[in-house]
Design a protein around this motif. Structure first.
Motif, PDB file in Angstrom:
ATOM      1  N   THR A 145       0.800  -1.360   0.167  1.00  0.00           N
ATOM      2  CA  THR A 145       0.004  -0.053  -0.024  1.00  0.00           C
ATOM      3  C   THR A 145       0.750   1.204   0.139  1.00  0.00           C
ATOM      4  O   THR A 145       0.505   2.301  -0.669  1.00  0.00           O
ATOM      5  CB  THR A 145      -0.748  -0.225   1.143  1.00  0.00           C
ATOM      6  N   GLU A 146       1.896   1.038   0.871  1.00  0.00           N
ATOM      7  CA  GLU A 146       2.789   2.267   0.907  1.00  0.00           C
ATOM      8  C   GLU A 146       3.504   2.654  -0.422  1.00  0.00           C
ATOM      9  O   GLU A 146       3.643   3.926  -1.084  1.00  0.00           O
ATOM     10  CB  GLU A 146       3.923   1.928   1.979  1.00  0.00           C
ATOM     11  N   GLN A 147       3.943   1.743  -1.091  1.00  0.00           N
ATOM     12  CA  GLN A 147       4.650   1.810  -2.420  1.00  0.00           C
ATOM     13  C   GLN A 147       3.530   2.275  -3.561  1.00  0.00           C
ATOM     14  O   GLN A 147       3.959   3.260  -4.216  1.00  0.00           O
ATOM     15  CB  GLN A 147       5.115   0.368  -2.965  1.00  0.00           C
ATOM     16  N   GLU A 200       3.179   5.892  -2.920  1.00  0.00           N
ATOM     17  CA  GLU A 200       4.346   6.747  -3.419  1.00  0.00           C
ATOM     18  C   GLU A 200       4.232   6.911  -4.979  1.00  0.00           C
ATOM     19  O   GLU A 200       4.454   7.956  -5.323  1.00  0.00           O
ATOM     20  CB  GLU A 200       5.516   6.100  -2.904  1.00  0.00           C
TER      21      GLU A 200
END
Length: 50
Positions: free
Chosen positions: A11-13, A16
């Motif tokens: 989810t973080e990637q 970004e």
């Protein structure tokens, strides 16, 4: 973009990558819709809804 649901990215990637794309477009990078001259914005679905 790669898919979170297929576990290609976290989810973080994905967040970004999405932010980087938004910044690139804001800085003038042409989108596929711009190349196809699709300049309309419709905040609802097209067609008949029941």
């Amino acid at each position: 973009m790669r898919a979170i649901t297929l576990e290609e990215v976290t989810t973080e990637q994905a967040g970004e990558e999405f932010l980087e794309k938004i910044i690139a477009v804001a800085n003038g990078q042409e989108t596929k819709a711009m190349k196809l001259e699709q300049n309309d914005f419709i905040p609802w679905k097209r067609g008949v809804l029941l």
